[in-house]
Scaffold this motif. Structure first.
Motif, short mmCIF file in Angstrom:
data_model
loop_
_atom_site.label_atom_id
_atom_site.label_comp_id
_atom_site.label_asym_id
_atom_site.label_seq_id
_atom_site.Cartn_x
_atom_site.Cartn_y
_atom_site.Cartn_z
N GLU A 21 -1.58 -1.62 -11.10
CA GLU A 21 -0.86 -2.02 -9.90
C GLU A 21 0.66 -1.92 -10.11
N LYS A 22 1.14 -2.41 -11.25
CA LYS A 22 2.58 -2.34 -11.55
C LYS A 22 3.04 -0.89 -11.61
N SER A 23 2.21 -0.03 -12.16
CA SER A 23 2.54 1.38 -12.27
C SER A 23 2.71 2.00 -10.88
N GLU A 25 3.44 0.37 -8.13
CA GLU A 25 4.62 -0.22 -7.48
C GLU A 25 5.90 0.43 -7.98
N ARG A 26 5.94 0.78 -9.27
CA ARG A 26 7.12 1.48 -9.81
C ARG A 26 7.29 2.85 -9.16
N LYS A 27 6.19 3.43 -8.72
CA LYS A 27 6.24 4.74 -8.06
C LYS A 27 6.58 4.62 -6.57
N GLY A 28 6.74 3.38 -6.07
CA GLY A 28 7.13 3.19 -4.68
C GLY A 28 6.00 2.91 -3.72
N VAL A 29 4.79 2.69 -4.22
CA VAL A 29 3.65 2.37 -3.35
C VAL A 29 3.76 0.90 -2.94
N PRO A 30 3.55 0.58 -1.65
CA PRO A 30 3.61 -0.81 -1.22
C PRO A 30 2.62 -1.69 -2.00
N SER A 31 2.96 -2.95 -2.15
CA SER A 31 2.21 -3.88 -2.99
C SER A 31 0.73 -3.97 -2.62
N ALA A 34 -0.97 -0.78 -3.56
CA ALA A 34 -1.02 -0.66 -5.02
C ALA A 34 -2.16 -1.50 -5.59
N GLU A 35 -2.33 -2.70 -5.05
CA GLU A 35 -3.41 -3.57 -5.51
C GLU A 35 -4.77 -2.96 -5.19
N ALA A 36 -4.93 -2.45 -3.98
CA ALA A 36 -6.20 -1.84 -3.58
C ALA A 36 -6.53 -0.63 -4.46
N ARG A 37 -5.52 0.20 -4.72
CA ARG A 37 -5.75 1.37 -5.56
C ARG A 37 -6.09 0.97 -6.99
N ALA A 38 -5.44 -0.07 -7.48
CA ALA A 38 -5.69 -0.52 -8.85
C ALA A 38 -7.13 -0.99 -9.01
#
Length: 124
Positions: A21-23, A25-31, A34-38
């Protein structure tokens, strides 16, 4: 277990999801995305929550992998069966050429698509 509840996941899976998720978010994906993808990535890699009592409690990793493989093979067979039932007109020239080759139709290399369709219909 309510949807979104992560109690069935191991600590390792939770750490992995947080790292992914942090990765994102660093790439600019909304929080939220990012959580859903993680979690989707963790589920894809491990087959979901691994604590006892979950839906996969009695399945080994090998058994889970075999089930996924069987499912993929069945899906591929279904797609293949669907293409067999398609009419000759709907197939690509390459597919028609392969069928003509298997039926040993003479002159196939110089035929156009419609000529291949006609020749295959006559061959049946």
């Amino acid at each position: 277990m309510p949807q979104g509840d992560k109690d069935k996941y191991t600590d390792k899976q939770k750490r992995k999801a947080a790292h992914i998720e942090k990765s994102y978010e660093r790439k600019g994906v909304p929080s939220d995305k990012a959580e859903a993808r993680a979690w989707a990535t963790v589920n894809k890699q491990s087959g979901g929550g691994n604590r006892t009592g979950g839906s996969g409690q009695n399945k080994s990793d090998r058994s889970k992998a075999a089930s996924r493989s069987d499912s993929a093979k069945q899906a591929a067979a279904t797609r293949k069966a669907g293409s067999r039932s398609a009419s000759l007109q709907d197939q690509t020239k390459a597919e028609l050429m392969a069928k003509a080759r298997s039926k040993n139709i003479r002159g196939r290399s110089t035929m156009r698509k419609q000529q291949l369709v006609d020749a295959l219909r006559r061959a049946n």
